[in-house]
Design an enzyme around this catalytic site. Structure first.
Site, PDB file in Angstrom:
ATOM      1  N   GLU A  27      -2.285  38.893  55.578  1.00 21.58           N
ATOM      2  CA  GLU A  27      -3.490  38.818  54.756  1.00 21.58           C
ATOM      3  C   GLU A  27      -4.266  40.118  54.935  1.00 21.58           C
ATOM      4  O   GLU A  27      -5.341  40.144  55.513  1.00 21.58           O
ATOM      5  CB  GLU A  27      -4.345  37.605  55.137  1.00 21.58           C
ATOM      6  CG  GLU A  27      -5.398  37.296  54.079  1.00 21.58           C
ATOM      7  CD  GLU A  27      -6.404  36.253  54.533  1.00 21.58           C
ATOM      8  OE1 GLU A  27      -6.580  35.266  53.806  1.00 21.58           O
ATOM      9  OE2 GLU A  27      -7.029  36.435  55.595  1.00 21.58           O
TER      10      GLU A  27
ATOM     11  N   GLU B   7     -11.441  28.113  59.531  1.00 18.97           N
ATOM     12  CA  GLU B   7     -11.248  29.541  59.823  1.00 18.97           C
ATOM     13  C   GLU B   7     -12.548  30.269  60.138  1.00 18.97           C
ATOM     14  O   GLU B   7     -13.486  30.241  59.339  1.00 18.97           O
ATOM     15  CB  GLU B   7     -10.591  30.213  58.601  1.00 18.97           C
ATOM     16  CG  GLU B   7     -10.360  31.694  58.771  1.00 18.97           C
ATOM     17  CD  GLU B   7      -9.789  32.359  57.528  1.00 18.97           C
ATOM     18  OE1 GLU B   7      -9.276  33.489  57.655  1.00 18.97           O
ATOM     19  OE2 GLU B   7      -9.860  31.765  56.430  1.00 18.97           O
TER      20      GLU B   7
END
Length: 278
Positions: A252, A152
């Protein structure tokens, strides 16, 4: 443009007003069927009873665990992963089997491996060599249960070296070579992180959708719920779906109000996984 992708809730950033083990049930009460977590323990190898309690909390809530981070160190203190951290590489290796074991028990197959900050006194090339080896090791472990390791790009961490999709894809390419062709390593495309780091999110979707293994969203500025900022999230999710992405979309974000109230942007009939099954 609209899409039919399924949403799930990150219980490490949402419902933090509740004890961690109560959050999966709160997600279910809000109408969702799936959750993801950052590493939910304080140490790389927690006690068996603590793992059992976590597994029970997810099962008892009736939600599916679809994403779990490997241990990433002390996140509140600024740590962002152990993958490329030489002094803690054994700790990461020990954590891999625990993480994949939780995944096996709960049917979770997506495991986010935060790469780690650059370190004073350690050559970036040495960190990258270790990073490739660590990711290959994690990928081999995840492959035993049909799992995928995620890499990520992250914003807001000054020493974290993966800022763009291209940065992460380069790391993935090195890890695939280090793993002698292990292919179960994919890009975690957090549309918020990519956007605030200045990446061309539309180009990433158009050019690299085949490498996207998981998606997360928040709006910008602020990292709050969709609709509080200016990111074209609905359009970008529709574009991802149009080029073949059919996985989950992790919420998120930091709720601007209470966690439960922060879902007002998403009609309740769009929250359950079965609501968007095609």
């Amino acid at each position: 443009m609209t899409h039919q992708l399924r949403y799930e809730v990150n219980c490490s950033i949402l419902f933090t007003e509740l004890p961690l083990l109560e959050r999966p049930a709160a997600v279910k009460a809000a109408g969702f069927d799936a959750v993801e977590f950052w590493w939910p323990f304080a140490e790389a190898v927690p006690a068996d009873k603590d793992v059992d309690a976590f597994v029970a909390a997810v099962r008892d809530a009736g939600v599916q665990l679809v994403g779990l981070n490997f241990f990433a160190g002390d996140m509140p203190a600024g740590d962002r992963g152990l993958v490329s951290w030489p002094a803690r590489s054994a700790e990461f290796r020990d954590n891999v089997d625990v993480t994949v074991g939780i995944g096996e028990r709960l049917g979770c197959t997506a495991f986010n491996a935060l790469y780690g900050n650059r370190l004073e006194g350690v050559a970036p090339e040495a960190q990258d060599e270790l990073g490739a080896e660590s990711l290959a090791l994690a990928a081999r472990a995840a492959a035993r249960i049909g799992g995928t390791v995620l890499v990520e790009p992250v914003s807001g961490a000054e020493r974290y070296p993966l800022l763009t999709a291209a940065d992460a894809l380069a790391v993935i390419a090195r890890a695939v070579v280090a793993g002698a062709g292990e292919e179960n390593i994919g890009l975690l495309a957090d549309l918020y992180h990519l956007a605030v780091n200045g990446d061309d999110v539309d180009a990433v979707i158009a050019q690299h959708a085949a490498r996207v293994a998981h998606v997360q969203i928040a709006d910008a500025p602020g990292r709050n719920e969709p609709g509080t900022g200016s990111l074209p999230l609905e359009r970008q999710l529709a574009a991802l779906e149009a080029v073949g992405y059919d996985g989950w979309v992790g919420l998120e974000y930091k709720p601007a109000t209470t966690s439960a109230d922060s879902f007002a942007w998403l009609p309740r009939e769009r929250r359950a996984a079965t609501a968007t099954t095609r």
